[in-house]
Design an enzyme around this catalytic site. Structure first.
Site, PDB file in Angstrom:
ATOM      1  CD  GLN A  66      -2.830   1.594   2.102  1.00  0.00           C
ATOM      2  OE1 GLN A  66      -2.324   1.861   3.189  1.00  0.00           O
ATOM      3  NE2 GLN A  66      -4.125   1.591   1.890  1.00  0.00           N
ATOM      4  CB  CYS A  96      -4.649   7.635   5.773  1.00  0.00           C
ATOM      5  SG  CYS A  96      -3.887   8.172   7.312  1.00  0.00           S
ATOM      6  CG  ASN A 207     -12.131  -1.908   5.468  1.00  0.00           C
ATOM      7  OD1 ASN A 207     -11.829  -0.734   5.706  1.00  0.00           O
ATOM      8  ND2 ASN A 207     -11.783  -2.903   6.254  1.00  0.00           N
ATOM      9  N   GLY A 208     -14.788  -2.402   6.893  1.00  0.00           N
ATOM     10  CA  GLY A 208     -15.280  -1.627   8.025  1.00  0.00           C
ATOM     11  C   GLY A 208     -16.215  -2.423   8.897  1.00  0.00           C
ATOM     12  N   GLY A 229      -9.989  -5.790   9.260  1.00  0.00           N
ATOM     13  CA  GLY A 229      -8.802  -5.247   9.899  1.00  0.00           C
ATOM     14  C   GLY A 229      -8.714  -5.622  11.362  1.00  0.00           C
ATOM     15  NE  ARG A 230     -11.107  -1.136  13.613  1.00  0.00           N
ATOM     16  CZ  ARG A 230     -11.939  -0.116  13.618  1.00  0.00           C
ATOM     17  NH1 ARG A 230     -11.845   0.795  14.578  1.00  0.00           N
ATOM     18  NH2 ARG A 230     -12.867   0.026  12.688  1.00  0.00           N
TER      19      ARG A 230
HETATM   20  C1  LIG Z   1      -3.888   0.545  13.861  1.00  0.00           C
HETATM   21  C2  LIG Z   1      -4.510   0.830  12.509  1.00  0.00           C
HETATM   22  C3  LIG Z   1      -3.720   1.298  11.479  1.00  0.00           C
HETATM   23  C4  LIG Z   1      -4.271   1.527  10.211  1.00  0.00           C
HETATM   24  N1  LIG Z   1      -3.430   1.884   9.177  1.00  0.00           N
HETATM   25  C5  LIG Z   1      -3.941   1.960   7.917  1.00  0.00           C
HETATM   26  C6  LIG Z   1      -3.089   2.130   6.789  1.00  0.00           C
HETATM   27  O1  LIG Z   1      -1.853   2.183   6.897  1.00  0.00           O
HETATM   28  N2  LIG Z   1      -3.666   2.216   5.565  1.00  0.00           N
HETATM   29  C7  LIG Z   1      -5.039   2.131   5.383  1.00  0.00           C
HETATM   30  O2  LIG Z   1      -5.527   2.202   4.256  1.00  0.00           O
HETATM   31  N3  LIG Z   1      -5.847   1.966   6.435  1.00  0.00           N
HETATM   32  C8  LIG Z   1      -5.336   1.848   7.681  1.00  0.00           C
HETATM   33  N4  LIG Z   1      -6.171   1.570   8.721  1.00  0.00           N
HETATM   34  C9  LIG Z   1      -7.619   1.392   8.465  1.00  0.00           C
HETATM   35  C10 LIG Z   1      -7.919  -0.067   8.145  1.00  0.00           C
HETATM   36  O3  LIG Z   1      -7.269  -0.491   6.973  1.00  0.00           O
HETATM   37  C11 LIG Z   1      -9.445  -0.281   7.993  1.00  0.00           C
HETATM   38  O4  LIG Z   1      -9.882   0.497   6.897  1.00  0.00           O
HETATM   39  C12 LIG Z   1     -10.226   0.133   9.225  1.00  0.00           C
HETATM   40  O5  LIG Z   1      -9.619  -0.348  10.411  1.00  0.00           O
HETATM   41  C13 LIG Z   1     -11.665  -0.399   9.150  1.00  0.00           C
HETATM   42  O6  LIG Z   1     -11.687  -1.794   9.059  1.00  0.00           O
HETATM   43  P1  LIG Z   1     -11.994  -2.734  10.351  1.00  0.00           P
HETATM   44  O7  LIG Z   1     -13.232  -2.186  10.990  1.00  0.00           O
HETATM   45  O8  LIG Z   1     -12.161  -4.108   9.795  1.00  0.00           O
HETATM   46  O9  LIG Z   1     -10.816  -2.590  11.267  1.00  0.00           O
HETATM   47  C14 LIG Z   1      -5.646   1.329   9.993  1.00  0.00           C
HETATM   48  C15 LIG Z   1      -6.439   0.856  11.050  1.00  0.00           C
HETATM   49  C16 LIG Z   1      -5.881   0.591  12.285  1.00  0.00           C
HETATM   50  C17 LIG Z   1      -6.757   0.049  13.391  1.00  0.00           C
END
Ligand SMILES: Cc1cc2nc3c(=O)[nH]c(=O)nc-3n(C[C@H](O)[C@H](O)[C@H](O)COP(=O)(O)O)c2cc1C
Length: 323
Positions: A66, A96, A207-208, A229-230
């Site tokens: 990325q 971001c 996503n989300g 993600g999380r």
């Molecule tokens: C600690 C952390 C760091 C993240 N860093 C990035 C990143 O570098 N690039 C990005 O596109 N999204 C980043 N995100 C967002 C995640 O990719 C994702 O879009 C977001 O957490 C929602 O998905 P989830 O609810 O499944 O966690 C980050 C999220 C977290 C929690």
């Protein structure tokens, strides 16, 4: 012609979390899930210690780099570097919202500049043979209607992009921290579903807030892929269930077998000079939900950074899990 990638299930890029050790662990559990690096800025790759920023283990494939940036030439050069490194695809971060990222004119603020995103993607695609994708939000600030998202996708699609990953909440560019921007704006899955209806030829990954196989299956009735993600960070074992429920290849490993292989990996990393405590965070959630999980975690967190500790902390911590 870029080779295609299986975007059915992926682990989201997460800064400071999805480093190469984390991805190695995830790959031990699931052979097919698509893995992403943390966001790396274009200048870091071009002017810095490239290996430090984008070096990875061959076992991680398929893996996507990325990028953060909006300078067309820089991004294209980064794509060439990524292709040389053997990355399977490159993803452009348009989601971001951090102040630092906005100052550099990239990330979520690019949702307001779809023509620039299209230019970037077009040039990136021309420079390499691997797929170029975009990860964006459903909107930013007051550009938060479905029509705004549709206009963004329409303009970006002029680049010929094949895959867009959409985090189903908007971002506020002022007033919220990046962390708050991942939970305060409400999830609007219907926008993403509708995007797929409006743009059936574009592969849409949602996503989300996806937390289970059942939720993933629900989304897959509307879109082409799910990105978690999380939920994976908190419980990497969820990848085992996603693999077995959603892919043809079934796996039968146990958590202990995964731990054993990860310990072997850690040993080899330590021999290369990596500090033990850097290897701990990805595996803290392996026993999520099982009796003794809290003690397993605290034993590792407290003891791994001690100078006297060695790889045996894993076995000691494992002793607290009652299965
Ligand atoms: C600690 C952390 C760091 C993240 N860093 C990035 C990143 O570098 N690039 C990005 O596109 N999204 C980043 N995100 C967002 C995640 O990719 C994702 O879009 C977001 O957490 C929602 O998905 P989830 O609810 O499944 O966690 C980050 C999220 C977290 C929690």
């Amino acid at each position: 012609m870029a080779k295609s990638l299986n975007n059915l299930v992926s682990v989201a890029p997460m800064l400071d979390w999805t480093d190469k050790h984390c991805r190695y662990l995830h790959r031990l559990i699931s052979p097919d899930t698509l893995l992403y690096t943390e966001m790396v800025t274009a200048p870091a790759i071009l002017r810095g210690d490239t290996d430090k920023y984008i070096g990875y283990n061959q076992q991680e494939h398929p893996v996507v780099l990325q990028l953060g940036g909006s300078d067309v030439d820089e991004l294209s050069r980064c794509c060439e570097v990524a292709e040389t490194y053997g990355y399977d695809a490159v993803n452009l971060n348009v989601g971001c919202p951090s102040d630092r990222v906005q100052k550099g004119r990239f990330g979520a603020c690019l949702m307001k500049e779809p023509e620039l995103v299209a230019d970037c993607v077009r040039q990136m695609q021309q420079s390499v043979n691997i797929p170029i994708t975009v990860k964006c939000r459903i909107g930013v600030d007051d550009k938060d209607k479905f029509e705004d998202l549709a206009e963004f996708i329409d303009k970006v699609s002029a680049s010929g992009i094949k895959t867009i990953i959409i985090h189903a909440r908007k971002a506020w560019l002022k007033g919220l921290s990046p962390k708050q921007n991942r939970s305060v704006p409400p999830l609007k899955y219907d926008y993403v579903y509708k995007a797929k209806e409006f743009f059936p030829d574009i592969e849409i990954v949602i996503n989300g807030g996806i937390n289970s196989v059942e939720e993933a299956k629900q989304h897959l009735m509307h879109v082409d892929g799910v990105m978690l993600g999380r939920a994976i960070w908190n419980s990497p074992w969820l990848l085992f269930n996603l693999q077995n429920e959603l892919f043809e290849t079934k796996v039968s490993c146990t958590r202990d077998q995964v731990l054993e292989k990860y310990i072997e990996y850690c040993q080899s990393q330590i021999e290369k000079g990596v500090k033990l405590h850097w290897l701990i965070p990805p595996i803290l959630g392996l026993f999520h939900g099982l009796p003794g999980n809290n003690k397993w975690k605290s034993h590792l967190v407290i003891n791994a950074p001690k100078r006297t500790s060695d790889i045996s902390v894993f076995a000691e911590a494992r002793g607290f899990i009652n299965i």
